[in-house]
Design a protein around this motif. Sequence first.
Motif, PDB file in Angstrom:
ATOM      1  N   PRO A  48       0.831  -1.215   0.000  1.00 22.13           N
ATOM      2  CA  PRO A  48       0.000   0.000   0.000  1.00 22.13           C
ATOM      3  C   PRO A  48       0.860   1.258   0.000  1.00 22.13           C
ATOM      4  CG  PRO A  48      -0.713  -1.527   1.695  1.00 22.13           C
ATOM      5  CD  PRO A  48       0.598  -2.045   1.174  1.00 22.13           C
ATOM      6  N   ALA A  49       0.230   2.358  -0.386  1.00 18.54           N
ATOM      7  CA  ALA A  49       0.988   3.599  -0.564  1.00 18.54           C
ATOM      8  C   ALA A  49       1.238   4.354   0.743  1.00 18.54           C
ATOM      9  CB  ALA A  49       0.254   4.496  -1.559  1.00 18.54           C
ATOM     10  N   PRO A  82       1.611   7.092  -7.870  1.00 20.37           N
ATOM     11  CA  PRO A  82       1.475   8.395  -8.546  1.00 20.37           C
ATOM     12  C   PRO A  82       1.326   9.498  -7.501  1.00 20.37           C
ATOM     13  CG  PRO A  82      -0.453   6.976  -8.930  1.00 20.37           C
ATOM     14  CD  PRO A  82       0.514   6.182  -8.130  1.00 20.37           C
ATOM     15  N   THR A  83       1.892  10.667  -7.801  1.00 23.89           N
ATOM     16  CA  THR A  83       1.858  11.748  -6.797  1.00 23.89           C
ATOM     17  C   THR A  83       0.908  12.878  -7.201  1.00 23.89           C
ATOM     18  OG1 THR A  83       3.771  12.654  -7.910  1.00 23.89           O
ATOM     19  CG2 THR A  83       4.196  11.389  -5.894  1.00 23.89           C
ATOM     20  N   ASN A  88      -7.889  12.220  -5.812  1.00 19.35           N
ATOM     21  CA  ASN A  88      -8.865  11.513  -6.663  1.00 19.35           C
ATOM     22  C   ASN A  88      -8.731  10.020  -6.387  1.00 19.35           C
ATOM     23  OD1 ASN A  88      -9.978  13.730  -7.925  1.00 19.35           O
ATOM     24  ND2 ASN A  88      -8.355  13.782  -9.460  1.00 19.35           N
ATOM     25  N   VAL A  89      -9.466   9.548  -5.399  1.00 19.39           N
ATOM     26  CA  VAL A  89      -9.185   8.211  -4.865  1.00 19.39           C
ATOM     27  C   VAL A  89      -9.312   7.121  -5.925  1.00 19.39           C
ATOM     28  CG1 VAL A  89      -9.723   6.594  -3.019  1.00 19.39           C
ATOM     29  CG2 VAL A  89     -10.078   9.006  -2.664  1.00 19.39           C
ATOM     30  N   GLN A  90     -10.393   7.190  -6.735  1.00 18.21           N
ATOM     31  CA  GLN A  90     -10.594   6.138  -7.737  1.00 18.21           C
ATOM     32  C   GLN A  90      -9.486   6.169  -8.785  1.00 18.21           C
ATOM     33  OE1 GLN A  90     -13.070   8.067  -6.569  1.00 18.21           O
ATOM     34  NE2 GLN A  90     -14.421   6.566  -5.638  1.00 18.21           N
ATOM     35  N   GLU A  91      -9.086   7.385  -9.185  1.00 20.42           N
ATOM     36  CA  GLU A  91      -7.993   7.498 -10.167  1.00 20.42           C
ATOM     37  C   GLU A  91      -6.704   6.958  -9.563  1.00 20.42           C
ATOM     38  OE1 GLU A  91      -6.623  11.490 -11.052  1.00 20.42           O
ATOM     39  OE2 GLU A  91      -5.422  10.792 -12.738  1.00 20.42           O
ATOM     40  N   PHE A  92      -6.448   7.349  -8.321  1.00 18.35           N
ATOM     41  CA  PHE A  92      -5.213   6.910  -7.661  1.00 18.35           C
ATOM     42  C   PHE A  92      -5.144   5.384  -7.591  1.00 18.35           C
ATOM     43  CE2 PHE A  92      -2.812   5.480  -4.037  1.00 18.35           C
ATOM     44  CZ  PHE A  92      -1.604   6.143  -4.202  1.00 18.35           C
ATOM     45  N   LYS A  93      -6.238   4.783  -7.115  1.00 17.35           N
ATOM     46  CA  LYS A  93      -6.246   3.310  -6.965  1.00 17.35           C
ATOM     47  C   LYS A  93      -6.022   2.644  -8.321  1.00 17.35           C
ATOM     48  CE  LYS A  93      -9.409   2.952  -2.978  1.00 17.35           C
ATOM     49  NZ  LYS A  93      -8.487   2.363  -2.010  1.00 17.35           N
ATOM     50  N   SER A  94      -6.705   3.156  -9.348  1.00 14.62           N
ATOM     51  CA  SER A  94      -6.631   2.529 -10.665  1.00 14.62           C
ATOM     52  C   SER A  94      -5.232   2.652 -11.267  1.00 14.62           C
ATOM     53  CB  SER A  94      -7.654   3.170 -11.614  1.00 14.62           C
ATOM     54  OG  SER A  94      -8.936   3.133 -11.028  1.00 14.62           O
ATOM     55  N   LEU A  99       0.196   0.335 -12.501  1.00 11.56           N
ATOM     56  CA  LEU A  99       1.670   0.344 -12.428  1.00 11.56           C
ATOM     57  C   LEU A  99       2.242  -1.007 -11.960  1.00 11.56           C
ATOM     58  CD1 LEU A  99       2.208   3.894 -10.871  1.00 11.56           C
ATOM     59  CD2 LEU A  99       2.836   3.154 -13.186  1.00 11.56           C
ATOM     60  N   GLN A 100       1.387  -1.842 -11.396  1.00  8.39           N
ATOM     61  CA  GLN A 100       1.862  -3.157 -10.919  1.00  8.39           C
ATOM     62  C   GLN A 100       2.022  -4.141 -12.080  1.00  8.39           C
ATOM     63  OE1 GLN A 100       2.385  -3.207  -7.599  1.00  8.39           O
ATOM     64  NE2 GLN A 100       1.329  -1.234  -7.353  1.00  8.39           N
ATOM     65  N   ALA A 101       1.526  -3.792 -13.278  1.00  6.61           N
ATOM     66  CA  ALA A 101       1.424  -4.763 -14.377  1.00  6.61           C
ATOM     67  C   ALA A 101       2.722  -5.530 -14.664  1.00  6.61           C
ATOM     68  CB  ALA A 101       0.890  -4.083 -15.642  1.00  6.61           C
TER      69      ALA A 101
END
Length: 479
Positions: A48-49, A82-83, A88-94, A99-101
């Motif tokens: 987690p971030a 991402p910083t 924008n919680v949904q954008e951040f999570k997505s 990035l884990q791909a």
Amino acid sequence: MASANVLLLPEAGSGHLMSLIEAGKRLLSDGGDGEGRALTVTVLVVRPATAESVAEVDAHVRRVEASGIGVRFHRLPAVEPPTDCVDNVQEFKSRYMQLQAPHVKAAAVELGAAALIVDFFATGVLDAARELAVPTYVYFTSTAGLLALMLRLPALEEEISDDFEEFDGTVDVPGLPPVPAGSVPGFMGRKASPNYTWFVYHGRRFMDADGIIINTVAELEPGLLAAIADGRCVPGRQVPPVYPIGPVIDLGVKETSNEHCIRWLDAQPPASVLFLCFGSMGWFDAAKAHEVATALERSGSRFLWALRGPPAAGSRHPTEANLDELLPEGFLERTKERGLVWPRWAPQKEILSHVAVGGFVTHCGWNSTLESLRHGLPLVPWPLYAEQHLNAFELVADMGVAVPLEVDRKRDNFVEAAELERAVRSLMEGGSEEGRKAREKAAEMKAVCRNAVEDGGSSHAALQRLRGAIRGGAAASLP
Ligand SMILES: COc1cc(-c2[o+]c3cc(O)cc([O-])c3cc2O[C@@H]2O[C@H](CO)[C@H](O)[C@H](O)[C@H]2O)cc(OC)c1O
Ligand SMILES: O=c1ccn([C@@H]2O[C@H](COP(=O)(O)OP(=O)(O)O)[C@@H](O)[C@H]2O)c(=O)[nH]1
């Protein structure tokens, strides 16, 4: 028969991790077809971030490892979050999941993945899985109502030009009565918002999955599941098979905490207590808490109220409530014979299973809702965040297990005392027709939720189909 390794990719926080682990446990369980024993389940743990969430997730992983249930863990390398979108919680999570791909791909090769099951915020890794020809399923932690809306969102975008926030009309979600725009989740409110764009993206990507596993029960949302399967949400295209395997709830060893709130319940008559609790992120300021206190005092109902205070600076988690600051003077004294205010995290599952509890005022988190219905408890919906306004609408207008409550979304989900008092009386007293119907319908759902997971039940059968599909896909991809 070689065992097929199924990789689970939960979103980084502990709530979705717990739900996906629980689904993994079910995959491993013996469904009577021997398929469960032929699977291995490995959770890919995303770091987690925030330090707060890292500690929570670590503790949870250690607990599950120690429990010996057979689910394995593989920690993915740390990725820079991402910083530029922390608010924008949904954008951040997505974006964080996308990035884990590369690491998901490497793990799939290293661990010999037969299938990948990804959280619905992680559809951004679908292409990486495709490159390896690993069958990939989406795990959807919420309702078929939200799934139908998300599948329909790319088309809705063209049909309704206004932002939902500004729109006064209703939205057509196949399988639901017309949905007032005010019940559409807040993060879909403005089209210019990246959160909205990401939900459209996920809605599109669901169509590329090999299947969608959903934490619901076929008999709870039959109209919606039929609408999805019939192609009414995405006309002209075949939606992947949907597997409703719920309720996916961690029942664990029955908690027998010796908490004071449970001993207090022990002394109350059956079905007499109204429980109020607002999820992991719900908190009240003094203005809202005063309305609740007034409503409870005037209603005359017995109550157990889990009340938490505002998060400390830099945290999203509510704090232990300071009752002197939040409650009207003298309230505790005046209601002490019939009520208890619990100022911290409550043992909710144990409370909902207690014979003294007769109704639940809830933020409509989907896990809380399923936990309540599993005990046949009717609801008063007080949605606060995430997709909960849509859940609240569905609970009243489609499932019929809740009495309506007028929540003023434009005033930060404020509820007037008189309105809450009305809903509480309707739910807990014998006189009202809407309360009687909600109690009856919720009582029916108790059997529905329990039977579904038994041998021959709908969720049991869906799980068998899923195991078969995973085994079939694994066999097909062998050289
Ligand atoms: C369903 O739409 C959204 C859900 C969430 C969301 O995300 C989330 C992520 C975590 O890592 C841990 C969580 O605990 C968590 C919880 C959460 O919201 C709740 O999800 C539940 C399902 O597990 C349930 O559906 C509840 O109703 C939700 O309140 C976040 C989000 O945007 C930030 C969503 O749009
Ligand atoms: O005081 C609390 C608040 C929440 N929960 C649990 O936390 C989860 C909340 O999940 P839900 O989907 O309802 O909402 P979220 O908190 O994710 O918004 C459920 O399992 C609840 O039983 C709890 O045990 N005690």
